[in-house]
Design a protein around this motif. Structure first.
Motif, PDB file in Angstrom:
ATOM      1  N   LYS A 113      -8.395 -19.863  67.047  1.00 30.07           N
ATOM      2  CA  LYS A 113      -7.940 -18.746  66.203  1.00 30.07           C
ATOM      3  C   LYS A 113      -6.484 -18.401  66.525  1.00 30.07           C
ATOM      4  CE  LYS A 113     -10.395 -14.710  64.571  1.00 30.07           C
ATOM      5  NZ  LYS A 113     -11.319 -13.669  64.981  1.00 30.07           N
ATOM      6  N   GLN A 114      -6.168 -18.416  67.820  1.00 25.78           N
ATOM      7  CA  GLN A 114      -4.805 -18.054  68.237  1.00 25.78           C
ATOM      8  C   GLN A 114      -3.814 -19.144  67.832  1.00 25.78           C
ATOM      9  OE1 GLN A 114      -3.952 -15.684  71.637  1.00 25.78           O
ATOM     10  NE2 GLN A 114      -5.922 -16.132  72.579  1.00 25.78           N
ATOM     11  N   ILE A 115      -4.247 -20.391  67.909  1.00 30.62           N
ATOM     12  CA  ILE A 115      -3.340 -21.491  67.502  1.00 30.62           C
ATOM     13  C   ILE A 115      -3.102 -21.426  65.992  1.00 30.62           C
ATOM     14  CG2 ILE A 115      -3.125 -24.010  67.322  1.00 30.62           C
ATOM     15  CD1 ILE A 115      -4.375 -24.201  70.080  1.00 30.62           C
ATOM     16  N   LYS A 116      -4.134 -21.045  65.266  1.00 31.23           N
ATOM     17  CA  LYS A 116      -3.989 -20.905  63.812  1.00 31.23           C
ATOM     18  C   LYS A 116      -2.906 -19.853  63.501  1.00 31.23           C
ATOM     19  CE  LYS A 116      -6.802 -20.273  59.723  1.00 31.23           C
ATOM     20  NZ  LYS A 116      -7.961 -19.558  59.275  1.00 31.23           N
ATOM     21  N   LYS A 117      -2.896 -18.783  64.276  1.00 35.16           N
ATOM     22  CA  LYS A 117      -1.885 -17.728  64.095  1.00 35.16           C
ATOM     23  C   LYS A 117      -0.486 -18.295  64.320  1.00 35.16           C
ATOM     24  CE  LYS A 117      -3.161 -12.973  64.759  1.00 35.16           C
ATOM     25  NZ  LYS A 117      -3.228 -11.875  65.696  1.00 35.16           N
TER      26      LYS A 117
ATOM     27  N   SER B  57      13.234 -20.124  62.488  1.00 35.29           N
ATOM     28  CA  SER B  57      11.831 -20.277  62.849  1.00 35.29           C
ATOM     29  C   SER B  57      11.564 -19.743  64.257  1.00 35.29           C
ATOM     30  CB  SER B  57      11.444 -21.743  62.766  1.00 35.29           C
ATOM     31  OG  SER B  57      12.309 -22.463  63.594  1.00 35.29           O
ATOM     32  N   LEU B  58      10.310 -19.456  64.491  1.00 29.53           N
ATOM     33  CA  LEU B  58       9.898 -18.955  65.801  1.00 29.53           C
ATOM     34  C   LEU B  58       9.877 -20.147  66.767  1.00 29.53           C
ATOM     35  CD1 LEU B  58       8.832 -16.322  67.050  1.00 29.53           C
ATOM     36  CD2 LEU B  58       6.538 -17.046  66.408  1.00 29.53           C
ATOM     37  N   ASP B  59      10.581 -19.998  67.905  1.00 30.70           N
ATOM     38  CA  ASP B  59      10.617 -21.119  68.847  1.00 30.70           C
ATOM     39  C   ASP B  59       9.286 -21.267  69.577  1.00 30.70           C
ATOM     40  OD1 ASP B  59      13.323 -21.878  68.413  1.00 30.70           O
ATOM     41  OD2 ASP B  59      13.959 -20.113  69.546  1.00 30.70           O
ATOM     42  N   CYS B  60       8.710 -20.132  69.901  1.00 27.93           N
ATOM     43  CA  CYS B  60       7.568 -20.221  70.787  1.00 27.93           C
ATOM     44  C   CYS B  60       6.615 -19.039  70.577  1.00 27.93           C
ATOM     45  CB  CYS B  60       8.128 -20.170  72.221  1.00 27.93           C
ATOM     46  SG  CYS B  60       6.965 -20.669  73.415  1.00 27.93           S
ATOM     47  N   TYR B  61       5.307 -19.326  70.632  1.00 27.90           N
ATOM     48  CA  TYR B  61       4.310 -18.263  70.474  1.00 27.90           C
ATOM     49  C   TYR B  61       3.409 -18.308  71.711  1.00 27.90           C
ATOM     50  CZ  TYR B  61       0.845 -15.360  68.044  1.00 27.90           C
ATOM     51  OH  TYR B  61       0.014 -14.351  67.664  1.00 27.90           O
ATOM     52  N   ILE B  62       3.315 -17.166  72.395  1.00 27.54           N
ATOM     53  CA  ILE B  62       2.570 -17.170  73.661  1.00 27.54           C
ATOM     54  C   ILE B  62       1.127 -16.716  73.434  1.00 27.54           C
ATOM     55  CG2 ILE B  62       2.438 -16.179  75.986  1.00 27.54           C
ATOM     56  CD1 ILE B  62       5.462 -15.993  75.984  1.00 27.54           C
ATOM     57  N   ILE B  63       0.229 -17.537  73.953  1.00 31.88           N
ATOM     58  CA  ILE B  63      -1.209 -17.265  73.813  1.00 31.88           C
ATOM     59  C   ILE B  63      -1.804 -17.100  75.212  1.00 31.88           C
ATOM     60  CG2 ILE B  63      -3.410 -18.393  73.229  1.00 31.88           C
ATOM     61  CD1 ILE B  63      -1.889 -19.829  70.978  1.00 31.88           C
ATOM     62  N   THR B  64      -2.588 -16.056  75.414  1.00 36.01           N
ATOM     63  CA  THR B  64      -3.213 -15.892  76.741  1.00 36.01           C
ATOM     64  C   THR B  64      -4.726 -15.946  76.623  1.00 36.01           C
ATOM     65  OG1 THR B  64      -3.134 -13.497  76.471  1.00 36.01           O
ATOM     66  CG2 THR B  64      -1.359 -14.477  77.721  1.00 36.01           C
TER      67      THR B  64
ATOM     68  N   ASN C 213      -3.347  -9.559  70.395  1.00 34.83           N
ATOM     69  CA  ASN C 213      -4.740  -9.401  69.965  1.00 34.83           C
ATOM     70  C   ASN C 213      -5.493 -10.675  70.293  1.00 34.83           C
ATOM     71  OD1 ASN C 213      -3.866  -7.011  68.875  1.00 34.83           O
ATOM     72  ND2 ASN C 213      -3.401  -7.960  66.906  1.00 34.83           N
ATOM     73  N   GLU C 214      -6.132 -10.679  71.450  1.00 34.11           N
ATOM     74  CA  GLU C 214      -6.784 -11.921  71.901  1.00 34.11           C
ATOM     75  C   GLU C 214      -7.827 -12.423  70.919  1.00 34.11           C
ATOM     76  OE1 GLU C 214      -7.438 -13.420  76.028  1.00 34.11           O
ATOM     77  OE2 GLU C 214      -7.751 -11.261  76.271  1.00 34.11           O
ATOM     78  N   GLY C 215      -8.167 -13.665  71.030  1.00 31.25           N
ATOM     79  CA  GLY C 215      -9.227 -14.261  70.220  1.00 31.25           C
ATOM     80  C   GLY C 215      -9.506 -15.595  70.867  1.00 31.25           C
ATOM     81  N   ASN C 216     -10.378 -16.416  70.272  1.00 30.60           N
ATOM     82  CA  ASN C 216     -10.590 -17.716  70.897  1.00 30.60           C
ATOM     83  C   ASN C 216      -9.371 -18.613  70.634  1.00 30.60           C
ATOM     84  OD1 ASN C 216     -10.818 -18.836  68.357  1.00 30.60           O
ATOM     85  ND2 ASN C 216     -13.024 -18.457  68.289  1.00 30.60           N
TER      86      ASN C 216
END
Ligand code: HAM
Length: 434
Positions: free
Chosen positions: A366-370, A325-332, A360-363
Motif C-alpha cells: 500500500k505504501q509503495i503504491k502511494k 519530481s519527488l526524489d525520494c519517499y520514505i516508508i517506515t 500514515n502507516e499501512g502495509n
C-alpha cells in the motif's frame, strides 16, 4: 452548520496554479530589477480619503467599488483598490523625493474592488505594477511601456495590442470636456440616467461607454488630440517616436480614457484578443499632478499595472512547468523505524533532495503504491531489520530494483539519484537527436 465558502469574487490559488504565479513573479522581478526598479510593499488598507482625493470623486471605483469601513476607532478605512495612490503616499511620507530622481518602484499584491465578478474580473484580484516617479522625459513613457511588453513577451503571451492616447494637461481636458458636453447635450434626454450623470459629471467617461447609441454618436464626436496644446502635442509626438525607435507597434486611440482621474498626457492599455470582454491586461499612464495634490512637491510620474489573474488566463499552455519530481519517499515499518525516519528525512533534505514521508502507516504494498502515485523516483524502506543493520533499503520505482545503503553512506543516495536523472535527461536528448 452550513458550509462556509469563499466570499463571492475571491479565489483560492492552489497547486498547480501557484507554480504559474511564481513564474510570472520571478520573470517580472528579474526584468524589473535589471531595469533598476526596487520592490515596494505598501499596506493593504489606507485612510479612505487617500483614494477619494486621488482617484476622482466621480469615478466608478470611488462611487461604487471601494471596500470601505470604519475601524474600532471610527477611522474611515478602505481596502486598496489599486497601488498608485498608496505608492504616492509612501513617496511623500518617506520623503523619497530628496533622493536621486526618478525613483523606480514595483509592487505585486492583492487589490479590492466591488465589481460584478466574471472571467478576468474579481473582487479580490492581484496587480503587478510599477511606478517611475520624478521624470517628465518622454523616454520614460516609452521605457515603462517597453518594460510591460518585455514582461508579456517573456511570458510568451501573444495576440497583444498596445493602444495609446494623450489626455493633455488640465486645461486641455477641461476644454475638451466642454466640447464633448456641447456635442452630446442635445441627445441628453434620449439616454439613460447613467449616461446623463456621466455627461453632467465627467463627459470623458462617455468615451468608454459600451452603449451602442453612444458609440455611434462618438464616430463624429470631437477628438481630444485636436485640443492638445503645443507642449502636450510635442510630448505625445516624442513618446510615439521613441516607441517607433524601439520597433513597438501601437494604435493611437483618441477615445482611450482610463477609469481613474489622476492621469494627464500619455495613457495606454495593452489588450489581448484571447481574453473576451475583460481584455485589458495592462493599463497605465502619466500622473504628473498626483503627488502634489496629495501634499507632496510637484513631481511628475508615470506607471502601469497588470492584472495577475488576466495574465494567468492568457499564458500559453506550453508555459505550464513540469513539476519537479519527488526524489525520494520514505516508508517506515514498525515503531523503531519511525524514530530514525525523521533523522534520515532531514539529512536527505539537507543534501537538497526533494523528499516526502508517509506518516500514515499501512502495509508495504500500500505504501509503495502511494510512492508510485506521487511519481517518486525512489523510496526508502525502513523496517526493524534495516534499523538493526543500520541501513536503508533504496528501491528504484521505475527500474524495479533495490539496494542497501548504510546510514554512514547516506549521501551516496544523492549521487545515485543525480546520476539517474542525468542519464534520463541525456537519454531524452539522445532520443530527440535520433
Ligand atoms: P486599472 O486600469 O484600474 O489601473 O487596473 C490595471 C489592471 O488591473 C487592469 O488592466 C486589469 O488587468 C487589472 N484589474 C483591474 N480591476 C480588476 C478586477 N476587478 N479583476 C481583475 N483584474 C482587474 C490601475 O489600477 C492603475 N493604478 C494603474 C497605474 C499604475 N497607473 C499608473 N500607475
Amino acid at each position: 452548520m452550513s458550509r462556509i465558502q469563499a466570499v463571492r469574487g475571491t479565489k483560492d490559488i492552489l497547486f498547480p496554479d501557484i507554480d504559474l504565479w511564481r513564474i510570472i513573479e520571478d520573470i517580472s522581478c528579474e526584468i524589473l530589477e535589471l531595469a533598476n526598479y526596487k520592490e515596494i510593499r505598501i499596506p493593504i488598507f489606507e485612510n479612505s480619503n487617500l483614494y477619494t482625493t486621488s482617484l476622482g470623486q466621480v469615478t466608478d471605483v470611488v462611487q461604487k467599488e471601494m471596500y470601505s469601513f470604519q475601524d474600532k476607532s471610527q477611522r474611515y478605512i478602505t481596502l486598496r483598490p489599486e497601488g498608485t495612490a498608496g505608492v504616492a503616499r509612501a513617496f511623500i511620507e518617506h520623503k523619497l523625493y530628496v533622493q536621486t530622481l526618478p525613483q523606480r518602484v514595483w509592487y505585486c499584491g492583492p487589490m479590492f474592488r466591488y465589481e460584478r465578478p466574471q472571467a478576468g474580473r474579481q473582487r479580490q484580484f492581484h496587480q503587478l505594477g510599477l511606478e517611475c516617479i520624478g521624470s517628465i522625459d518622454p523616454r520614460t513613457d516609452a521605457e515603462v511601456i517597453n518594460l510591460a511588453l518585455d514582461i508579456l513577451n517573456h511570458l510568451k503571451i501573444s495576440n497583444l495590442t498596445l493602444e495609446i492616447n494623450s489626455l493633455g494637461n488640465n486645461e486641455v481636458r477641461n476644454n475638451y470636456k466642454k466640447a464633448l458636453y456641447n456635442y452630446f447635450k442635445d441627445y441628453k434626454s434620449d439616454f439613460s440616467l447613467e449616461f446623463q450623470n456621466r455627461l453632467e459629471n465627467n463627459p470623458l467617461r462617455l468615451l468608454d461607454s459600451k452603449d451602442k447609441m453612444v458609440q455611434s454618436l462618438l464616430e463624429q464626436a470631437p477628438s481630444i488630440l485636436d485640443f492638445l496644446d503645443n507642449e502636450s502635442r510635442k510630448h505625445f509626438h516624442l513618446v510615439c517616436s521613441y516607441l517607433d525607435s524601439l520597433s513597438i507597434s501601437y494604435t493611437i486611440n483618441p477615445r482611450l480614457v482610463r477609469g481613474l482621474d489622476y492621469y494627464n498626457d500619455t495613457t495606454f492599455e495593452i489588450k489581448s484578443n484571447l481574453l473576451g470582454s475583460q481584455d485589458t491586461l495592462c493599463g497605465g499612464g502619466r500622473y504628473d499632478n498626483l503627488i502634489q495634490s496629495l501634499g507632496g512637491p510637484p513631481v511628475p510620474a508615470i506607471g502601469w499595472a497588470m492584472g495577475m489573474e488576466r495574465l494567468l488566463l492568457s499564458l500559453p499552455k506550453s508555459n505550464i512547468p513540469n513539476v519537479k519530481s519527488l526524489d525520494c519517499y520514505i516508508i517506515t515499518l514498525g515503531e523503531k523505524a519511525k524514530s530514525y525516519s525523521l533523522m534520515i528525512l532531514q539529512r536527505l533534505r539537507n543534501l537538497k533532495l526533494k523528499v516526502d514521508i508517509n506518516f500514515n502507516e499501512g502495509n508495504l504494498p500500500k505504501q509503495i503504491k502511494k510512492a508510485d502515485q506521487l511519481k517518486a523516483i525512489t523510496c526508502i524502506i525502513l523496517g526493524e531489520e534495516e534499523i538493526q543493520k543500520q541501513i536503508v533499503l533504496l528501491k528504484w520505482l521505475s527500474l524495479r530494483t533495490q539496494e542497501n545503503i548504510s546510514f554512514s553512506n547516506i549521501s551516496q543516495i544523492v549521487d545515485k539519484i543525480n546520476l539517474y536523472k542525468n542519464n534520463n535527461v541525456s537519454k531524452v536528448n539522445k532520443d530527440v537527436l535520433e
